[in-house]
Design a protein around this motif. Structure first.
Motif, short mmCIF file in Angstrom:
data_model
loop_
_atom_site.label_atom_id
_atom_site.label_comp_id
_atom_site.label_asym_id
_atom_site.label_seq_id
_atom_site.Cartn_x
_atom_site.Cartn_y
_atom_site.Cartn_z
N VAL A 118 43.43 26.14 36.55
CA VAL A 118 44.87 26.32 36.73
C VAL A 118 45.10 27.57 37.57
N GLY A 119 45.82 27.44 38.66
CA GLY A 119 46.16 28.57 39.51
C GLY A 119 47.55 29.08 39.20
N ILE A 120 47.72 30.41 39.29
CA ILE A 120 49.03 31.03 39.08
C ILE A 120 49.31 31.90 40.30
N GLY A 121 50.39 31.61 41.03
CA GLY A 121 50.80 32.45 42.15
C GLY A 121 51.36 33.76 41.61
N GLY B 128 39.22 26.91 26.81
CA GLY B 128 38.12 26.74 27.75
C GLY B 128 38.52 26.52 29.19
N ASP B 129 39.81 26.41 29.51
CA ASP B 129 40.24 26.24 30.90
C ASP B 129 39.94 27.51 31.69
N GLN B 130 39.96 27.38 33.00
CA GLN B 130 39.85 28.54 33.87
C GLN B 130 41.22 28.82 34.47
N MET B 131 41.65 30.08 34.39
CA MET B 131 42.93 30.50 34.96
C MET B 131 42.63 31.43 36.12
N ILE B 132 43.16 31.08 37.31
CA ILE B 132 42.93 31.90 38.49
C ILE B 132 44.26 32.48 38.96
N LEU B 133 44.35 33.79 38.93
CA LEU B 133 45.52 34.50 39.43
C LEU B 133 45.37 34.60 40.94
N ILE B 134 46.33 34.07 41.69
CA ILE B 134 46.23 34.03 43.14
C ILE B 134 47.24 35.01 43.75
N HIS B 135 46.72 36.03 44.40
CA HIS B 135 47.54 37.05 45.06
C HIS B 135 47.48 36.79 46.56
N SER C 147 42.79 35.02 27.43
CA SER C 147 41.33 35.00 27.42
C SER C 147 40.80 35.03 26.00
N ARG C 148 41.36 35.90 25.19
CA ARG C 148 40.89 36.07 23.82
C ARG C 148 41.30 34.91 22.92
N THR C 149 42.56 34.49 22.97
CA THR C 149 43.06 33.49 22.02
C THR C 149 42.72 32.06 22.39
N LYS C 150 42.62 31.79 23.69
CA LYS C 150 42.35 30.41 24.12
C LYS C 150 40.97 30.24 24.72
N GLY C 151 40.23 31.32 24.82
CA GLY C 151 38.90 31.21 25.41
C GLY C 151 38.93 30.83 26.88
N ALA C 152 40.06 31.12 27.54
CA ALA C 152 40.17 30.80 28.97
C ALA C 152 39.37 31.81 29.77
N LYS C 153 38.74 31.32 30.81
CA LYS C 153 38.05 32.21 31.74
C LYS C 153 39.09 32.64 32.77
N VAL C 154 39.35 33.94 32.85
CA VAL C 154 40.39 34.46 33.73
C VAL C 154 39.74 35.20 34.90
N VAL C 155 40.13 34.80 36.10
CA VAL C 155 39.66 35.46 37.32
C VAL C 155 40.84 35.61 38.28
N ALA C 156 40.65 36.40 39.30
CA ALA C 156 41.69 36.59 40.32
C ALA C 156 41.08 36.37 41.69
N LYS C 157 41.92 36.05 42.65
CA LYS C 157 41.50 35.90 44.04
C LYS C 157 42.62 36.41 44.92
N VAL C 158 42.24 37.11 46.00
CA VAL C 158 43.22 37.69 46.91
C VAL C 158 43.07 37.03 48.28
N TYR C 159 44.20 36.63 48.84
CA TYR C 159 44.25 36.10 50.20
C TYR C 159 45.16 37.00 51.02
N ASN D 41 39.70 24.11 44.17
CA ASN D 41 39.73 22.83 43.45
C ASN D 41 40.63 22.91 42.22
N LEU D 42 41.85 23.41 42.43
CA LEU D 42 42.78 23.56 41.32
C LEU D 42 43.25 22.21 40.81
N ASP D 43 43.35 22.09 39.50
CA ASP D 43 43.92 20.89 38.88
C ASP D 43 45.44 20.97 38.87
N SER D 44 45.98 22.20 38.85
CA SER D 44 47.42 22.41 38.95
C SER D 44 47.67 23.86 39.35
#
Length: 164
Positions: A7-10, A32-39, A91-103, A119-122
């Motif tokens: 899941v990407g977050i702008g 267990g989802d992956q959350m990607i913060l997109i800057h 990250s702690r409560t849902k076990g999500a893997k949190v990462v960030a990416k900068v463009y 390859n974002l699902d949403s």
């Protein structure tokens, strides 16, 4: 248990992008989802990492590194304890893997590029709630992403504003 999603977050540190992050953390991201913060930094920004990663965007940045003040400065990002608290909690409560990416570049195009690159699902973005005239004159990142991204897009609206 289903497939783990990406899941990407702008994120631009505006109140509506923070609302989008909180909404995604509470309503979309599952165990267990992956959350990607997109800057997306302006193309004219001149930070040390831009020279290395301008064409491809930064490598994925783990939450542990993203938390560090000096790290944020290298990418020209805002150090925001409120945002970090939300990321730590999901990250702690849902076990999500949190990462960030900068463009670097136009946020409309780069957010859509990120959907394919990562390859974002949403993707979840905030909306400033521009009225019709302002949206025509200034353009709308959220509208562009909704009509152009090849995945489901959730737009989280900000507080009501005037229509013009």
């Amino acid at each position: 248990m289903g497939k783990k999603r990406v899941v990407g977050i702008g994120m631009d540190y505006s109140p509506t992008s923070k609302a989008a992050l909180r909404w995604a953390a509470q309503n979309l991201v599952e165990d267990g989802d992956q959350m990607i913060l997109i800057h997306v930094q302006p193309p004219k920004s001149d930070h040390t990492r831009k020279q290395l990663f301008e064409d491809t965007g930064s490598p994925l940045i783990p939450l542990e590194e993203f938390r560090e003040t000096n790290f944020s400065k290298q990418y020209g990002l805002t150090y925001d304890p409120e945002l970090l608290d939300v990321l730590d909690t999901v990250s702690r409560t849902k076990g999500a893997k949190v990462v960030a990416k900068v463009y670097w570049g136009d946020p409309r195009e780069k957010l859509c590029d990120a959907v394919e690159d990562l390859n974002l699902d949403s993707i979840v973005v905030g909306s400033r709630g521009l009225g019709t005239i302002k949206r025509v004159l200034l353009g709308s990142v959220s509208n562009y992403v909704v009509t152009s991204a090849p995945c489901p897009v959730t737009v989280v609206k900000g507080a009501s504003s005037s229509k013009f």
